[in-house]
Enzyme design. Structure first.
Site, mmCIF file in Angstrom:
data_model
loop_
_atom_site.group_PDB
_atom_site.id
_atom_site.type_symbol
_atom_site.label_atom_id
_atom_site.label_comp_id
_atom_site.label_asym_id
_atom_site.label_seq_id
_atom_site.Cartn_x
_atom_site.Cartn_y
_atom_site.Cartn_z
ATOM 1 N N ASP A 122 0.859 -1.175 0.000
ATOM 2 C CA ASP A 122 0.000 0.000 0.000
ATOM 3 C C ASP A 122 0.906 1.240 0.000
ATOM 4 O O ASP A 122 1.621 1.488 0.967
ATOM 5 C CB ASP A 122 -0.906 -0.028 1.237
ATOM 6 N N HIS A 123 0.860 2.003 -1.076
ATOM 7 C CA HIS A 123 1.764 3.143 -1.211
ATOM 8 C C HIS A 123 1.423 4.267 -0.236
ATOM 9 O O HIS A 123 2.199 5.227 -0.092
ATOM 10 C CB HIS A 123 1.740 3.678 -2.645
#
Length: 493
Positions: free
Chosen positions: A463-464
């Site tokens: 998850d950036h």
């Protein structure tokens, strides 16, 4: 006279709102005891046997096997004597009044409250049925306080007679073809039979104790298809009786071949739950993937040494998956950003102290992700034993909802499917997933020379929002270093 109480599908916990009836464990007319399992249902997460909180005679069942019911829908009705379930007391406990006028003690407990409660419309006081309140083992409903009262033997005999009469009356009303359980265990077999309109009660199973197998259903489907393809005598006579003069004037028209029927498969149960979670993950999580090839030769050699040390008395063998899981927990200790989740409402990143490690497992019911609790406190042997236990439970469909939820990081070994790489979808609401491809011999430059080594591709989808590429790359590089040189991991143990 006995009273009829309605037992509804209870709240199975973990946010589940519906369940599919897999197998009825009782028939109409059967006498059931309190907390006796009466039906096996399949939720989006597990197979569960549902116990009934009433003791009495089953008077009706609601829903055929394969029917999906929402929480709170009626499951069955039970005829309970007006005096409740009776428990006679021995003469030594009856006091001075024992003998012909001896009395019996009866316990009557009202049904549980809420959606998990068993009955609606049940009265109080003298009309309350005996019930345990535990409509599902492990998910109690909080039964009211039990009350005790005395009933004379005459009342006891009348109540028992009422039970027997009710059971006999209901049994006579039910056709013989509807009585007796269907010898089917697999939900896939039931689904296949429903799709082709087969009555499982008419099939003879070839499995143990007459168990109906998938091969039995497929044979019955093939027989139906062959019978449908053979023209009936009536149609043959009709074809012969057509005059030649009539057939001669009819134009020759080529009929198009019948196209195969479109198959519609409902998205429900495990398949529906997986679809919802994957769709939500794609909608909410801005994910990215990085990958690296690693030389796993030394890891495989270390595993062989572990399993050969100590001989048979050393215990179960350590699997590659268990070693990779232990490497993951060590990497998460160095990069805790990836053991987190995102609170959208508060706009906060929530870092989690414990590592509840999920691992993807493919079963006949679909993809499931069992969770190894507190993996950060386990060694490779302990993680391997828990993975083996959960895998067996997944194979038999006996995982509980608690064993399928609460994961903080997922390990996905897609190498078992014979593929090298993948970009998996994150298991929402987690922040990352490590993918592992197959370990195969490949040409590799080792110590400055070309050699054949055991190579594996590792991929990390993250998850950036919780971290940038530097953190994700550092995590993946540490995992690869531990795979290539297991001594790196030993320094942190």
């Amino acid at each position: 006279m006995p009273q009829v109480f309605e037992f509804k599908l209870p709240d199975l916990g973990e946010g589940l709102t519906e369940a599919e009836i897999v197998r009825w464990l009782v028939e109409v007319g059967d006498v059931v005891a309190i907390d006796q399992p009466v039906v096996e249902v399949e939720t989006a997460k597990a197979m569960v046997e549902v116990p009934c909180p009433y003791g009495g005679v089953v008077t009706a069942r609601f829903g055929e096997e394969g029917t999906e019911l929402p929480v709170g829908a009626p499951l069955l009705t039970v005829a309970v004597g007006s005096e409740g379930a009776l428990e006679p007391v021995g003469l030594a406990d009856s006091g001075a009044g024992s003998g012909a006028g001896a009395e019996a003690v009866v316990s009557a407990v009202g049904p549980g409250a809420g959606s998990g409660g068993a009955g609606s419309g049940a009265g109080s006081g003298a009309n309350e049925a005996e019930a345990s309140g535990n409509v599902l083992v492990g998910y109690g409903t909080g039964a009211p306080v039990a009350r005790r009262r005395r009933v004379r033997p005459e009342a006891m005999a009348a109540s028992v007679a009422a039970h027997v009469t009710a059971a006999a009356a209901v049994s006579e009303a039910v056709p013989d073809t509807m009585q007796g359980p269907v010898a089917v265990v697999s939900p896939l077999v039931r689904k296949l039979a429903r799709q082709h309109g087969l009555d499982l009660r008419q099939l003879a199973g070839s499995g143990p104790d007459g168990l109906i197998l998938r091969a039995d259903v497929e044979s019955a489907i093939k027989a139906l298809t062959e019978r449908a393809a053979v023209p009936t005598p009536a149609s043959a006579v009709a074809a012969v009786s057509v005059p030649e003069s009539v057939s001669a004037v009819q134009p020759s028209v080529a009929r198009p071949a019948a196209s195969p029927a479109v198959e519609r498969i409902p998205l429900r149960g495990v398949r529906g739950a997986v679809a919802d979670k994957l769709a939500r993950s794609r909608q909410e999580i801005p994910d990215a993937t990085c990958w690296v090839d690693a030389d796993a030769t030394e890891l495989m050699a270390a595993r062989s040494a572990m399993n050969s040390a100590g001989g048979p008395a050393a215990g179960p063998k350590v699997s590659v998956l268990a070693l990779l899981a232990r490497i993951c927990t060590a990497a998460l200790a160095r990069f805790p950003e990836l053991n987190s989740t995102v609170d959208l409402e508060a706009r906060e990143i929530v870092r989690l102290p414990e590592v509840h490690l999920g691992f993807a497992a493919q079963t006949e019911r679909g993809l499931v992700v069992p969770v190894v609790r507190d993996a950060q406190a386990r060694n490779a042997e302990s993680i391997g034993a828990e993975i083996a236990r959960l895998t067996e439970a997944a194979r038999t469909g006996r995982l509980t909802p608690a064993e399928l939820t609460g994961g903080t990081f997922t390990l996905n070994n897609y190498g078992v499917f014979g593929v090298d790489g993948s970009t998996p979808i994150i298991n929402h609401p987690e922040a990352a997933m490590l993918g592992v491809g197959r370990i195969v011999p490949k040409p590799w430059v080792h110590e400055g020379e070309l050699a054949v080594r055991q190579v594996v591709q590792l991929s990390l989808t993250f998850d950036h929002r919780v971290c940038d590429g530097g953190t994700a790359g550092g995590f993946l590089r540490y995992v690869a270093d531990c795979v290539e040189q297991p001594a790196v991991l030993l320094r942190t143990l």
